[in-house]
Scaffold this active site. Structure first.
Site, PDB file in Angstrom:
ATOM      1  N   ASP A  62      -8.075  -1.980  13.774  1.00 27.53           N
ATOM      2  CA  ASP A  62      -9.500  -2.962  13.271  1.00 27.53           C
ATOM      3  C   ASP A  62      -9.397  -3.883  12.527  1.00 27.53           C
ATOM      4  OD1 ASP A  62      -8.252  -1.281  11.199  1.00 27.53           O
ATOM      5  OD2 ASP A  62      -9.474  -0.163  10.794  1.00 27.53           O
ATOM      6  N   ASP A  92       0.780  -0.688  -0.221  1.00 22.48           N
ATOM      7  CA  ASP A  92       0.172   0.104  -0.552  1.00 22.48           C
ATOM      8  C   ASP A  92       0.746   0.985  -0.404  1.00 22.48           C
ATOM      9  OD1 ASP A  92       0.778  -0.538   2.698  1.00 22.48           O
ATOM     10  OD2 ASP A  92      -1.242  -0.773   3.529  1.00 22.48           O
ATOM     11  N   GLU A 106      -9.541  -1.971   5.112  1.00 25.34           N
ATOM     12  CA  GLU A 106     -11.030  -1.348   5.876  1.00 25.34           C
ATOM     13  C   GLU A 106     -11.929  -2.340   6.876  1.00 25.34           C
ATOM     14  OE1 GLU A 106      -8.924   0.044   8.801  1.00 25.34           O
ATOM     15  OE2 GLU A 106      -8.151   1.672   7.753  1.00 25.34           O
ATOM     16  N   HIS A 134      -7.338  -4.204  10.165  1.00 25.00           N
ATOM     17  CA  HIS A 134      -7.528  -4.356   8.364  1.00 25.00           C
ATOM     18  C   HIS A 134      -5.986  -4.957   7.994  1.00 25.00           C
ATOM     19  CE1 HIS A 134      -4.973  -0.685   9.796  1.00 25.00           C
ATOM     20  NE2 HIS A 134      -3.956  -1.346   9.348  1.00 25.00           N
TER      21      HIS A 134
HETATM   22  C1  F6R Z   1       1.268  -1.368   6.001  1.00 25.91           C
HETATM   23  C2  F6R Z   1       0.040  -2.280   5.922  1.00 25.91           C
HETATM   24  C3  F6R Z   1      -0.543  -2.138   7.452  1.00 25.91           C
HETATM   25  C4  F6R Z   1       0.207  -2.065   8.597  1.00 25.91           C
HETATM   26  C5  F6R Z   1      -0.872  -2.212   9.652  1.00 25.91           C
HETATM   27  C6  F6R Z   1       0.025  -2.907  11.327  1.00 25.91           C
HETATM   28  O1  F6R Z   1       2.440  -1.189   4.904  1.00 25.91           O
HETATM   29  O2  F6R Z   1      -0.396  -2.211   5.455  1.00 25.91           O
HETATM   30  O3  F6R Z   1      -1.765  -3.473   7.348  1.00 25.91           O
HETATM   31  O4  F6R Z   1       0.757  -3.479   8.388  1.00 25.91           O
HETATM   32  O5  F6R Z   1      -1.645  -1.423   9.982  1.00 25.91           O
HETATM   33  O6  F6R Z   1       0.573  -1.327  11.623  1.00 25.91           O
HETATM   34  P1  F6R Z   1       1.729  -1.461  12.673  1.00 25.91           P
HETATM   35  O7  F6R Z   1       2.761  -2.668  12.452  1.00 25.91           O
HETATM   36  O8  F6R Z   1       2.059  -0.289  13.040  1.00 25.91           O
HETATM   37  O9  F6R Z   1       1.294  -1.682  13.809  1.00 25.91           O
END
Ligand code: F6R
Length: 244
Positions: free
Chosen positions: A136, A67, A143, A138
């Protein structure tokens, strides 16, 4: 599905890096799906260490990141591209022409997403996808409410996600983009092998929900329980609600 519980965030990174190296030894030109965020920092550190110490050849690897924020360019320190370059690409001998990234500055975001999806398909799909998980539920930036059939597309970020990422935007919520481009759930699900990492107390509740709750769009990560080669690596804190 296999669940591996290790001591702490560092060990989560070490375990995941070992699994990646194992796959790269089996297939030199592995197609990796990569994630950003706090959880994967120790993972990239370990992977870089292993690649250097064991002299693993990464020059044939292809990679697709999950992403990118809409409106941030590659040079922006808060972009995912910058994160990847800093933590990984600049530290291993990967050919940058084999690094694929969503461009959040593209003039036509729909075309950008369509071409990214085609790029993944044309290369033969992702061999190994690394994921984190949002509080959440995701994965990527899919989401709650994202369909199992979703493909690479533009999405709106939830309030929880924007709040969680404010740490990368000098604490100013106004600066956290509201939109992003992300691989879809079906794009992620198409990977031959998937490894999801989660660390810390803050993830304990969602880890319990995605592993033991209903499989539904409300918790996008729950779909992964249906994948035939899915590994979850947790530290003790993230796994703390699993016994209940
Ligand atoms: C980032 C991504 C997100 C993160 C998720 C956890 O490329 O795809 O899904 O893996 O938001 O983020 P952290 O590791 O910062 O808690």
């Amino acid at each position: 599905m296999k669940i591996i519980i290790v001591n702490d965030a560092r060990d989560v990174g070490v375990k995941a890096a070992e699994l990646v190296v194992k796959e790269v030894i089996k297939k030199k030109n592995l197609v990796l799906g990569l994630a950003t965020g706090g959880t994967v920092i120790p993972f990239y550190r370990s992977l870089v260490g292993l690649v250097k110490n064991k002299k693993i050849d990464f020059s044939y690897i292809r990679s697709f990141n999950l992403d990118e924020y809409v409106g941030l360019n590659k040079k922006d320190k808060r972009s995912f591209y910058y994160f990847m370059n800093k933590n990984f690409f600049s530290k291993v001998s990967i050919w940058m022409r084999n690094v694929y990234f969503l461009n959040g500055m593209a003039k036509n975001l729909d075309v950008e997403c369509k071409e990214y999806e085609e790029g993944i398909n044309n290369i033969g799909g992702i061999d190994l996808q690394i994921l984190g998980i949002g509080r959440d539920g995701h994965i990527g930036f899919n989401e709650p409410g994202s369909s199992l059939k979703s493909k690479t597309r533009e999405v709106l970020l939830s309030d929880i996600t924007r709040k969680d990422n404010v740490k990368f935007f000098s604490g100013e919520i106004k600066k956290v983009p509201k939109r992003a481009l992300t691989m879809g759930i079906s794009t992620i699900f198409g990977a031959k092998k998937i490894i999801l990492l989660a660390c810390g107390e803050g993830k304990a509740e969602i880890v319990h929900r995605f592993l033991h709750g209903e499989i539904s769009e409300e918790v996008p990560a729950s779909f992964l329980r249906r994948h035939k080669d899915f590994i979850v690596i947790l530290d003790k804190e993230a796994a703390s609600e699993l016994k209940n």
